[in-house]
Design a protein around this motif. Sequence first.
Motif, PDB file in Angstrom:
ATOM      1  N   MET A   1       7.103   6.480  -4.509  1.00 15.28           N
ATOM      2  CA  MET A   1       7.396   5.181  -5.075  1.00 15.28           C
ATOM      3  C   MET A   1       7.024   4.068  -4.102  1.00 15.28           C
ATOM      4  O   MET A   1       6.575   3.027  -4.526  1.00 15.28           O
ATOM      5  N   SER A   2       7.207   4.296  -2.802  1.00 12.03           N
ATOM      6  CA  SER A   2       6.870   3.253  -1.839  1.00 12.03           C
ATOM      7  C   SER A   2       5.371   2.965  -1.866  1.00 12.03           C
ATOM      8  O   SER A   2       4.960   1.827  -1.664  1.00 12.03           O
ATOM      9  N   GLU A   3       4.574   3.986  -2.142  1.00 11.68           N
ATOM     10  CA  GLU A   3       3.128   3.769  -2.264  1.00 11.68           C
ATOM     11  C   GLU A   3       2.834   2.830  -3.429  1.00 11.68           C
ATOM     12  O   GLU A   3       1.985   1.959  -3.329  1.00 11.68           O
ATOM     13  N   LEU A   4       3.554   3.017  -4.525  1.00 12.87           N
ATOM     14  CA  LEU A   4       3.346   2.174  -5.696  1.00 12.87           C
ATOM     15  C   LEU A   4       3.761   0.734  -5.427  1.00 12.87           C
ATOM     16  O   LEU A   4       3.075  -0.203  -5.838  1.00 12.87           O
ATOM     17  N   MET A   5       4.863   0.560  -4.724  1.00 11.23           N
ATOM     18  CA  MET A   5       5.348  -0.787  -4.429  1.00 11.23           C
ATOM     19  C   MET A   5       4.400  -1.545  -3.498  1.00 11.23           C
ATOM     20  O   MET A   5       4.427  -2.768  -3.451  1.00 11.23           O
ATOM     21  N   HIS A   6       3.577  -0.816  -2.770  1.00  7.42           N
ATOM     22  CA  HIS A   6       2.610  -1.419  -1.845  1.00  7.42           C
ATOM     23  C   HIS A   6       1.204  -0.925  -2.171  1.00  7.42           C
ATOM     24  O   HIS A   6       0.434  -0.581  -1.277  1.00  7.42           O
ATOM     25  N   TYR A   7       0.894  -0.902  -3.465  1.00  9.93           N
ATOM     26  CA  TYR A   7      -0.371  -0.321  -3.915  1.00  9.93           C
ATOM     27  C   TYR A   7      -1.596  -1.004  -3.323  1.00  9.93           C
ATOM     28  O   TYR A   7      -2.612  -0.360  -3.090  1.00  9.93           O
ATOM     29  N   GLN A   9      -2.147  -2.062  -0.377  1.00 10.74           N
ATOM     30  CA  GLN A   9      -2.455  -1.544   0.957  1.00 10.74           C
ATOM     31  C   GLN A   9      -2.635  -0.020   0.968  1.00 10.74           C
ATOM     32  O   GLN A   9      -3.073   0.541   1.969  1.00 10.74           O
ATOM     33  N   SER A  10      -2.301   0.636  -0.112  1.00 11.11           N
ATOM     34  CA  SER A  10      -2.324   2.096  -0.159  1.00 11.11           C
ATOM     35  C   SER A  10      -3.741   2.630  -0.358  1.00 11.11           C
ATOM     36  O   SER A  10      -4.559   2.022  -1.051  1.00 11.11           O
ATOM     37  N   ASN A  11      -4.006   3.766   0.230  1.00 16.07           N
ATOM     38  CA  ASN A  11      -5.289   4.430   0.000  1.00 16.07           C
ATOM     39  C   ASN A  11      -5.144   5.541  -1.040  1.00 16.07           C
ATOM     40  O   ASN A  11      -6.076   6.306  -1.262  1.00 16.07           O
ATOM     41  N   LYS A  12      -3.989   5.611  -1.683  1.00 17.07           N
ATOM     42  CA  LYS A  12      -3.742   6.632  -2.699  1.00 17.07           C
ATOM     43  C   LYS A  12      -4.167   6.183  -4.098  1.00 17.07           C
ATOM     44  O   LYS A  12      -4.103   6.962  -5.034  1.00 17.07           O
ATOM     45  N   THR A  14      -7.170   4.297  -6.559  1.00 19.24           N
ATOM     46  CA  THR A  14      -8.577   3.906  -6.659  1.00 19.24           C
ATOM     47  C   THR A  14      -8.662   2.404  -6.905  1.00 19.24           C
ATOM     48  O   THR A  14      -7.659   1.760  -7.252  1.00 19.24           O
ATOM     49  N   VAL A  15      -9.840   1.860  -6.771  1.00 15.62           N
ATOM     50  CA  VAL A  15     -10.054   0.439  -7.080  1.00 15.62           C
ATOM     51  C   VAL A  15      -9.652   0.177  -8.530  1.00 15.62           C
ATOM     52  O   VAL A  15      -8.969  -0.806  -8.831  1.00 15.62           O
ATOM     53  N   ARG A  16     -10.053   1.052  -9.412  1.00 16.86           N
ATOM     54  CA  ARG A  16      -9.743   0.914 -10.842  1.00 16.86           C
ATOM     55  C   ARG A  16      -8.223   0.889 -11.076  1.00 16.86           C
ATOM     56  O   ARG A  16      -7.718   0.053 -11.834  1.00 16.86           O
ATOM     57  N   GLU A  17      -7.495   1.776 -10.423  1.00 18.96           N
ATOM     58  CA  GLU A  17      -6.049   1.806 -10.571  1.00 18.96           C
ATOM     59  C   GLU A  17      -5.399   0.550 -10.002  1.00 18.96           C
ATOM     60  O   GLU A  17      -4.462   0.003 -10.599  1.00 18.96           O
ATOM     61  N   LYS A  18      -5.913   0.065  -8.884  1.00 16.76           N
ATOM     62  CA  LYS A  18      -5.362  -1.157  -8.287  1.00 16.76           C
ATOM     63  C   LYS A  18      -5.581  -2.361  -9.190  1.00 16.76           C
ATOM     64  O   LYS A  18      -4.703  -3.223  -9.316  1.00 16.76           O
ATOM     65  N   VAL A  19      -6.738  -2.427  -9.840  1.00 13.16           N
ATOM     66  CA  VAL A  19      -6.997  -3.532 -10.775  1.00 13.16           C
ATOM     67  C   VAL A  19      -6.011  -3.458 -11.940  1.00 13.16           C
ATOM     68  O   VAL A  19      -5.441  -4.476 -12.349  1.00 13.16           O
ATOM     69  N   ALA A  20      -5.783  -2.260 -12.463  1.00 12.80           N
ATOM     70  CA  ALA A  20      -4.822  -2.096 -13.561  1.00 12.80           C
ATOM     71  C   ALA A  20      -3.414  -2.493 -13.114  1.00 12.80           C
ATOM     72  O   ALA A  20      -2.668  -3.128 -13.873  1.00 12.80           O
ATOM     73  N   LEU A  21      -3.051  -2.152 -11.897  1.00 16.52           N
ATOM     74  CA  LEU A  21      -1.731  -2.524 -11.385  1.00 16.52           C
ATOM     75  C   LEU A  21      -1.618  -4.032 -11.173  1.00 16.52           C
ATOM     76  O   LEU A  21      -0.553  -4.625 -11.417  1.00 16.52           O
TER      77      LEU A  21
END
Length: 92
Positions: A1-7, A9-12, A14-21
């Motif tokens: 969950m901490s990765e999601l809260m700091h998406y 900065q996370s390397n977990k 993808t660019v596509r997922e970060k744009v959706a977030l």
Amino acid sequence: MSELMHYEQSNKFTVREKVALRYADAIMYDPNQADDALWAQLKSEFSEPEIVEIGYWIGFTFGGQRWLKTLSAKQGEFDAFVKQRRAQDQQA
């Protein structure tokens, strides 16, 4: 969950997922984040129907969670209520 809260900065993710977030953040927290840069990023990663579907789903699920919060419902209570009612209806 901490990765999601700091998406960002996370390397977990993808660019596509970060744009959706980012899009989810704009819909849920601050519509002003949906600026020209975000729309350009969305259009570079998703088709128009995908953008609509993602936005609809975010709005639907977030809205549902807000509604449940107005009922002061706790996690699982609504599901338990529906199951109980169905069982009662089947007995009738």
